[in-house]
Structure formats: C-alpha cells, structure tokens
Design an enzyme around this catalytic site. Structure first.
Site, PDB file in Angstrom:
ATOM      1  N   SER A   1      37.571   4.275  27.798  1.00 30.83           N
ATOM      2  CA  SER A   1      38.993   3.910  27.769  1.00 30.83           C
ATOM      3  C   SER A   1      39.501   3.779  29.188  1.00 30.83           C
ATOM      4  O   SER A   1      38.917   4.331  30.125  1.00 30.83           O
ATOM      5  CB  SER A   1      39.802   4.992  27.064  1.00 30.83           C
ATOM      6  OG  SER A   1      39.890   6.142  27.870  1.00 30.83           O
ATOM      7  N   ASP A   2      40.590   3.034  29.363  1.00 30.29           N
ATOM      8  CA  ASP A   2      41.290   3.121  30.631  1.00 30.29           C
ATOM      9  C   ASP A   2      41.918   4.517  30.697  1.00 30.29           C
ATOM     10  O   ASP A   2      42.073   5.202  29.672  1.00 30.29           O
ATOM     11  CB  ASP A   2      42.349   2.025  30.784  1.00 30.29           C
ATOM     12  CG  ASP A   2      42.750   1.836  32.248  1.00 30.29           C
ATOM     13  OD1 ASP A   2      42.452   2.721  33.073  1.00 30.29           O
ATOM     14  OD2 ASP A   2      43.374   0.804  32.564  1.00 30.29           O
ATOM     15  N   TRP A   3      42.293   4.924  31.905  1.00 32.72           N
ATOM     16  CA  TRP A   3      42.684   6.337  32.116  1.00 32.72           C
ATOM     17  C   TRP A   3      43.958   6.684  31.336  1.00 32.72           C
ATOM     18  O   TRP A   3      45.011   6.117  31.565  1.00 32.72           O
ATOM     19  CB  TRP A   3      42.810   6.588  33.611  1.00 32.72           C
ATOM     20  CG  TRP A   3      41.529   7.109  34.227  1.00 32.72           C
ATOM     21  CD1 TRP A   3      41.432   8.222  35.014  1.00 32.72           C
ATOM     22  CD2 TRP A   3      40.188   6.608  34.091  1.00 32.72           C
ATOM     23  NE1 TRP A   3      40.117   8.444  35.357  1.00 32.72           N
ATOM     24  CE2 TRP A   3      39.335   7.471  34.815  1.00 32.72           C
ATOM     25  CE3 TRP A   3      39.606   5.537  33.406  1.00 32.72           C
ATOM     26  CZ2 TRP A   3      37.954   7.292  34.887  1.00 32.72           C
ATOM     27  CZ3 TRP A   3      38.234   5.350  33.480  1.00 32.72           C
ATOM     28  CH2 TRP A   3      37.440   6.208  34.200  1.00 32.72           C
ATOM     29  N   PHE A   4      43.815   7.584  30.409  1.00 33.44           N
ATOM     30  CA  PHE A   4      44.886   7.985  29.480  1.00 33.44           C
ATOM     31  C   PHE A   4      45.260   6.845  28.523  1.00 33.44           C
ATOM     32  O   PHE A   4      46.309   6.887  27.901  1.00 33.44           O
ATOM     33  CB  PHE A   4      46.135   8.486  30.233  1.00 33.44           C
ATOM     34  CG  PHE A   4      45.861   9.671  31.111  1.00 33.44           C
ATOM     35  CD1 PHE A   4      45.697  10.932  30.566  1.00 33.44           C
ATOM     36  CD2 PHE A   4      45.742   9.524  32.486  1.00 33.44           C
ATOM     37  CE1 PHE A   4      45.424  12.029  31.382  1.00 33.44           C
ATOM     38  CE2 PHE A   4      45.464  10.611  33.315  1.00 33.44           C
ATOM     39  CZ  PHE A   4      45.306  11.871  32.746  1.00 33.44           C
ATOM     40  N   GLY A   5      44.381   5.872  28.383  1.00 34.09           N
ATOM     41  CA  GLY A   5      44.671   4.725  27.527  1.00 34.09           C
ATOM     42  C   GLY A   5      44.148   4.882  26.103  1.00 34.09           C
ATOM     43  O   GLY A   5      43.576   3.936  25.545  1.00 34.09           O
TER      44      GLY A   5
END
Ligand code: BGC
Length: 880
Positions: A222-226
């Site tokens: 995932s993208d960071w915190f995505g």
C-alpha cells in the site's frame, strides 16, 4: 521455490498474518522462529533517502522523473538505475519506492515533476530501463502509484472515474510495459479510489489485471497509510505500509478468513510473494540489516551530469546559443545562486552537494567571463534555509550542532547529535532518531555569520513548538498552539561578517504522524529587485534568467493553482529582455508553465530539477560543451484552459471524471487542432538533422506479423549531436475514436557532422492495437495505417502507409486447436482472453500456445478447469 514452500508449510497462521504489514515505517516483519529476515524500503524516486527523513545520511540526487523522461534515453536511464542500486545498498535498503509512472493528465498536478510523461509508451520505456538498472544489481524497484493517481487534490479520497478503455490505453499502460520488460519486485497501490473503490482494494486492477492477466509475481504494497477498511485482507494487497498493522492485523485478517472473503490459498499466495522478495534480495543468506552510509562517488557524479545534460530541452534558439565571444554574463533569478532541484514531498533527499546555476556558469576553466548574479524576484512561500556558508560551530565546522533529547525539556544526555548545514527538518511517523516519537526536544546551535549588513529576515516554521534566539535574545517565538504549521518571521538589523550565536529550541508532544521545524533566512535585498536585475543585465553581454518553481509550489500533497510562474517572474523577464535583448530564459520547473514572453526572448532552455549537477550541466549546454538533446515528454500548452482535463479538474463531490478519455496530452491537442506552445517531443539542437529514405519491409501484414521500419538520419550541421527519432502510428480510418497519432517507438542516436545512421524499428501488433471493451481484449482493426517518423509530434519528416490485413481464420475454431491458432484469430483471442486472461496471453507463455486447450486443462486444472473448456468451446463455435 522449495525453500519458500517449506517455510509456508512450517508457518503458523499468526506468523503468516504478521508478514502482511510492515514492522515500522520502512521495514517488513521478521519471523525469527523460522529465520525469516526483514527487508527495508526507502524513497525514491530521485535518490535513495534512507530511514531518517531529512536526517538521513546524504544521497545522490538524480534528475527528477520528468527530467529523466526528457532524456528519451533508456540506455542512460539504466545507468542512473545502476547508481540508484548502489545508493540503495549504501542505505542498507532492498527496495526503492520508485519509479512513479502516473500520467501528466493536467499540467498543474503536484507530482508531475516525479512522473515521466503524458505518454504511456514513453513512461513505460523509461520506467523499464530505470527498473532494470536497479534490479540488475540484486536490489528491487517498486513501481507506483497503481492506479489513476494523477492529481493531489483530495488525494486520500478522490475517486478517479475512468472508463475501461482509457484505463487500459493510458493509465495502466506504463505499468504493463514496465512489468513485462523489467518485472519490478513490487507495485505500490495508490491512495485514491478508482471508480468508487479504494485502489488498494480494487480487484479489477489488482487481481484481474495485474496478478491475473499480467501474471505479475511480485508484491503489492500500500502507499503509506493508504489502507482504509477491513476489506483490505481479501483483496490483492500483500503488504500494508507502514506498520504496525491496521487493516492487516491478526483480528481483521482472521475475520476475513472466517467470513470466507479471504481464502487460505490467497493468504499463502501473499506470503509466498513476500518471501519471494527476501529470496530475490539474498536476505536468507545475508539477513543482517546494514547501517546507512553516504557515498559520493566520482563515477556517480559523471553519470548524473550526463543525465542532467541530456534532460535539458532547447525550446527556442535564434542562434544566440551556444554562447560565443561573451565577456560578461548576468545570472538572474530566485534560483540563480542556489540550486533548486527537488519538488516537495516524500521524494526529497539531502544531496551530497549541489551545483547552482551561478556556480556552474562561473566555474569552467578557460572561459574568460565575468559572471555576476541578481535575485530579481522571490518565489518562496516559506523562507529558505540560511546559506550553508553562514552557519558554523565555535570550533570551525560547517553547520549547526543539532542535539535530540527525550522529553520536552532539552535536558539529560542528547540521544542523537549531528553537525549539519541542514536546518529544515520534517519527520514522518517514527523517523526521529533515537528519541520517543511523541515526546522529544531538539536544539540547533552555533554561529550565524551573515554575509551582508542590513535588514535581515529570520523565520521559524514548525509543526511543534519552538523559539529562535540570537545572542541569547529571543527573536522569533513560535511557541503558541495557534502558530502550528505556520511561518513566523522577524526583521532584524545585522552586521555582515559578524558571528552571532544562534540557537533554535523545538519540542514535540503528541501524535507522532508528522512533525517539522525549519529555520529560514532572507538576507537584505534592494527595495526594487527587478530594477537591480535590469541594471545588471544592461551592463552584461548576456543575461541568463533562471525562472521557475520550487517545492513550495510543486509538491506531493497539493496541486498548483494555475500554470503561471509565481511572484514577479514574468515581469522580471519582460523588463530584463527589454533592457538586454541577449536574454536567455532557463526554466527551472517540474511541469509546464505559461510563457507570455516567449515571442520576445531569443532563447529558452528547459532545465527541470535536473540533479545535484544542475549548474554544471547548464554551463555545459550554454557554452556548447554539451549539445542539448532533450525532448519534451509532455506538451506545454499556451494556457491552462487549453488542457483537456481542464473542464473536469479537480472534480466534485469526491469524484474526478476523466472525461477526456484517451485524449490525454498530444492525443488531445492533435485531435482538436489546438496549437500548443511547445509540442510533445519537441527539442532543438545546436546542429540540424535530416531524415530520408523511410522504408518499410512489408506493404501489408497481419496483426500477428512484425514489420521493420528503417529511416536514415543525417547530421547536416557542424557539431556532433544527438537526435531522438520518434515513430508515431495513425489509424487512417477507424470504427473507433482514435488519436491522430500515437508514439510507438523511438531511438536516440548520436551523429557526428555529416554522419548518417540507419535506424531500424520493429513494430508488432502493439503498434496498431486499441483496447476493445466489448471483447475485453486488445484488438487490431484491419485497414490502412500511416507510419510517421519525425523529430517531434508536430514535426513529422516522413511517412509510409501499411495495410493491416484481417487475420486468416482457421476453418472452424474449437478447443482442440493449438492455443496459438486460436490466439491468432482476433475473435478467438477475445474468447480466450475473457476466460483465462493473463495466464495464456503473457508473452512468455507463448510456449503453452503450442499445446491445445484440452492439454492445458489436463495439466493445469486449477488454471483451466474442464467446465471452462466446455464454455470456451461453446463460444468459439458461435464465431462466424
Ligand atoms: C507517497 C509515496 C511514498 C510514501 C513513503 C507517500 O506519501 O505517496 O510515493 O513512497 O509516502 O514515503
């Protein structure tokens, strides 16, 4: 493979689940019981930063994405990839969070500087080379952001509403090409939604296309915190970042298993992929994580300088360039004296060094020129850091001494110290070295020796609480809650050459998501900076204006509001060129800007944010030691309103409609006959090239055949130069909406004066295809196509027609035929594609095509069950 299977057999359910999210900001989770080590990731793309945010050890700063795109030189980009592989190793990391291959849909998207192009083919080819350059060296790349993440406005929630054909032909295409050519170890899902579904859970892109049709065998992170909800475990995502787990927690994953949305088979598949990364990185053999080092090597400098030169695009030249017989040069502009080489956001690195335009132009030996500088205009929103040469420690080191303490009181032994000229810091999550992330204090102290006497402005910006002291006197108090995130300034009379004691004290208490502190400085300046610049221009032979943007305007997290040069820069250019007609405008930008003065200046160079070597590369080109060879990877429209996304951007009610469909960039300007300021593919040289003898080896082919296109290119000028020979294809008459032309091949070639080289391109069905949504397959319509070869999308030098013949159909299509025979038939291919997608359509599965469908069903019943063969048989029988 057997090691991985053995491990999976030995792992408990909890151990498997533990691997599905990171351990922290940059590492995966280890399973020590079984000797499963961690891997480490780092940003990306224009360097390998390391784990400590702005405090990481310094890095090589390569040209940013759009600048690499402008080189149109995959061989050179591969070398840049090699440098990045070295850098990854220096940072003890295994995967670079790069490349970014989102598309320049609108010129004002905040991350355009990070992305290569508006064209999917160019993006895919540059990405392929970049990934190969990294991965040939035992470390990996993570291509991002998958998918339709083409603006920053509402980036965590916006739904990109994009139809299937557009998704396939434009937005997925760079990923498809790069994955097929270079198989990156990882793919990063994007923050946004696609057609209403979060990209990290979008089964259509992740499961059906990426892992299904394309047969992708790496990991999806995932993208960071995505990640956003409990649907995550069931979908195509393998790794939630950063850790610790939120939606990949044992609780959520077990619930998904219990409800049956996640099967054990899929869970094992995720774990198998993650273990595969460890295997590729050789981590089972060498599991110990290495410390971070900064390595500034001469061979890196040389490659980066070459890339920085080749990125520069000569947009316009009335003959003033290269500079000859020039005795005095005025270097003018907000970033003439400092190198502006980064956009804002996660791609930022701390470069080992930078060469500013002024320093580059001032440096070359044997050039007897006087170079002077004037700022002309300011463009920053927040004040920049004090010049490195103004900061020192009492014992003569360069920079300030920085100490970090546990707690908010600056007491006890510092837990981290460094001496650095970096005085602007930002920390994401748990990246502050050695201290409790939610409760710490920081002091920077030393001597500040301003260069000039007069009224200086000092500033503090912070997420947190801080104060600035000069000779123990409080100068800026950024200590109240209401100052959070803002810049506070103070004006103060200072004496040039005098050393003042400077001290910044900062503390943080609270949620550790994002914290920052930045010391800013603006030296005294004349009340009328434009007049000062004009004065300098008047008494110089030549004026070089470095105009542009910076990370305050172009950044991850927000888009630009318009396409104009900020501040007084347009006015500065107008007045300087009026004062001295020998004015060259150098655009230091990461995406297009409007140029209302374009007709009035004799030469325009597109510099981009082109690396630590910026000033040297600029000097090389200005003086003709390097011949410019970059070409625009994106159209520069006359005005923002001309751009095809304009009407639908930025969207409303949480949705942005990709209403222009496949007509992105030049595909639109061509179709609508809108004259751009500078077209896609445009770029001049100090020499001239002639194209002749365009030949195709076949007048007609079927989509299953290939053809060769040859063209002679001659350097007809006086100096050696490089030309990017571009091949576009036009479907002359189509049942479907198609662009006037599409880039399908290109080659950068170096030619000495009078030298001719023959360029050969091989075209296959991909040069002619479009995505046929009714068949859910790529398809080629029979008929006439035009092959266009030229120096830009609007400078076509030669063309030839070719006929695409309909495929000769097998007498009757049935499941007993060789799969290749069915695939050779467009309708047959569509049936196969619909039912067994990627497995058989992958280029490297071509061997399976020498079997019959029944044979495959017999050998691989999981991929092709008998019932499916029956269904395919029925549909094949209906084809007439
Ligand atoms: C960016 C990614 C980046 C990640 C880690 C995100 O905010 O969108 O491109 O790799 O942060 O820094």
């Amino acid at each position: 493979m057997s090691r991985i299977n053995d491990l999976i057999n030995q792992m408990t359910l909890d151990e498997k689940i533990s691997m599905l999210a990171g351990a922290d900001l940059w590492h995966s989770v280890s399973v020590s019981r079984l000797g499963i080590p961690q891997f480490k990731m780092t940003d990306g793309p224009n360097g390998a930063r390391g784990a400590k945010g702005s405090m990481s050890t310094p890095s090589v700063a390569t040209p940013v994405g759009i600048a690499l795109g402008a080189t149109w030189n995959p061989r050179l980009i591969e070398k840049v990839g090699n440098v990045l592989a070295d850098e990854l190793k220096a940072k003890g990391a295994h995967i670079l969070l790069a490349p970014t291959v989102n598309i320049h849909r609108t010129p004002i998207a905040g991350r355009n500087f990070e992305c290569y192009s508006e064209d999917p083919f160019l993006s895919g080819m540059i990405a392929s080379a970049y990934i190969k350059g990294i991965q040939d060296n035992g470390v990996g790349a993570c291509i991002k952001h998958f998918i339709a993440n083409d603006q920053e406005y509402e980036r965590f929630s916006i739904s990109s509403e994009v139809d299937e054909r557009t998704l396939r032909e434009i937005y997925l295409e760079p990923f498809r090409i790069a994955i097929r050519n270079s198989n990156p170890w990882a793919v990063m899902s994007s923050y946004n939604r696609v057609n209403g579904v979060y990209a990290c859970e979008y089964d259509h892109s992740l499961l059906e296309i990426l892992k299904g049709e394309w047969n992708y065998d790496g990991i999806v992170m995932s993208d960071w915190f995505g990640t956003y909800d409990d649907g995550v475990p069931a979908g195509g995502l393998d790794l939630e970042m950063p850790g610790p787990a939120r939606w990949m927690s044992a609780e959520v994953v077990k619930k998904s298993l219990e409800s049956g949305t996640l099967t054990e088979e899929r869970l094992n598949d995720k774990v198998r992929r993650l273990l595969g990364v460890l295997e590729k990185a050789g981590l089972f053999e060498n599991p110990v994580l290495q410390p971070e080092k900064g390595e500034d090597k001469p061979e890196h400098r040389a490659i980066i300088r070459e890339a920085a030169q080749e990125a520069i695009v000569l947009l316009k030249n009335n003959g003033i360039l290269p500079l000859a017989n020039v005795k005095t040069i005025a270097m003018i502009g907000p970033y003439a004296r400092t190198a502006q080489i980064l956009g804002g956001g996660s791609s930022s690195v701390t470069p080992h060094y930078t060469v500013s335009p002024f320093d580059g132009v001032n440096a070359p030996e044997g050039k007897d020129v006087l170079v002077e500088a004037a700022t002309g205009a300011f463009i920053y929103k927040n004040l920049p850091a004090p010049a490195p040469e103004t900061l020192s420690t009492p014992n003569g080191e360069s920079g300030l001494r920085l100490s970090l303490f546990a707690g908010t009181e600056f007491d006890g032994e510092p837990l981290y110290v460094e001496t650095s000229t970096r005085v602007q810091h930002g920390w994401f999550d748990n990246s502050v070295p050695n201290v409790p992330q939610d409760n710490f204090s920081l002091r920077m102290e030393g001597l500040f020796t301003p260069q000039e006497s007069g009224l200086h402005t000092l500033a503090l910006s912070a997420v947190g609480w801080c104060r600035l002291y000069l000779d123990e006197k409080l100068v800026v108090d950024h200590g109240s809650d209401s100052d959070m995130g803002k810049q506070k300034t103070a004006e103060i009379e200072l004496e040039g050459g005098k050393a003042y004691n400077i001290k910044v004290e900062y503390y943080w208490k609270g949620d550790p998501r994002w914290r920052a502190v930045a010391l800013g400085h603006q030296p005294p300046h004349s009340a009328d900076m434009i007049a000062e610049a004009v004065e300098l221009a008047k008494r110089s032979d030549v004026a070089v204006i470095v105009a542009g943007l910076n990370g305050d305007w172009e950044s991850e997290g927000f888009d630009r509001v318009d396409m104009k040069l900020p501040g007084q820069q347009d006015e500065l250019i107008r007045q300087v060129v009026a004062a001295n007609p020998n004015t060259i405008v150098v655009l230091n930008v990461g995406s297009p800007v409007e140029m209302p003065w374009a007709d009035d200046v004799p030469a325009i160079l597109q510099l981009w944010y082109n690396s630590q070597e910026q000033g040297n590369a600029l000097a090389d080109v200005l003086f003709g030691d390097a011949n410019p060879s970059g070409k625009l990877p994106t159209t520069f429209p006359v005005r923002l309103e001309d751009n095809p996304a304009y009407i639908n951007y930025p969207g409303e009610n949480g949705k942005v409609r990709y209403g222009e469909g496949i007509f992105v960039g030049y595909r639109y300007y061509d179709k609508k006959k809108v004259e751009p300021l500078f077209p896609f593919g445009h770029g001049l040289s100090y020499t001239t090239f002639e194209y002749s003898n365009l030949q195709i080896n076949k007048k007609s082919i079927t989509p299953n055949e290939t053809m060769e296109v040859k063209v002679d290119v001659t350097n007809t000028g006086k100096v050696t130069g490089k030309e990017v020979v571009q091949l576009y294809v036009r479907d002359v008459k189509s049942t479907f909406a198609r662009p006037e032309k599409e880039l399908k091949a290109f080659e950068k070639v170096e030619l000495a004066p009078q030298q001719t080289k023959t360029i050969t391109f091989t075209l296959d069905r991909e040069a002619f295809w479009y995505f046929e949504t009714t068949l859910n397959a790529w398809s080629v319509e029979a008929g006439e196509f035009e092959i266009l070869v030229g120096a830009s999308s609007r400078d076509i030098r030669a063309s030839q027609m070719v006929t695409i013949e309909p495929v000769k159909r097998a007498a009757r299509l049935h499941a007993g035929l060789l799969i290749n025979t069915i695939l050779d038939d467009p309708d047959g291919r569509a049936v196969i594609s619909k039912h067994i997608g990627g497995f058989l359509l992958m280029a490297d599965m071509r061997m399976a095509g020498e079997l019959t469908l029944e044979q495959v069903a017999h050998n691989h019943p999981t991929y092709v069950p008998q019932e499916l063969v029956k269904k395919i048989e029925e549909e094949l029988a209906k084809i007439k």
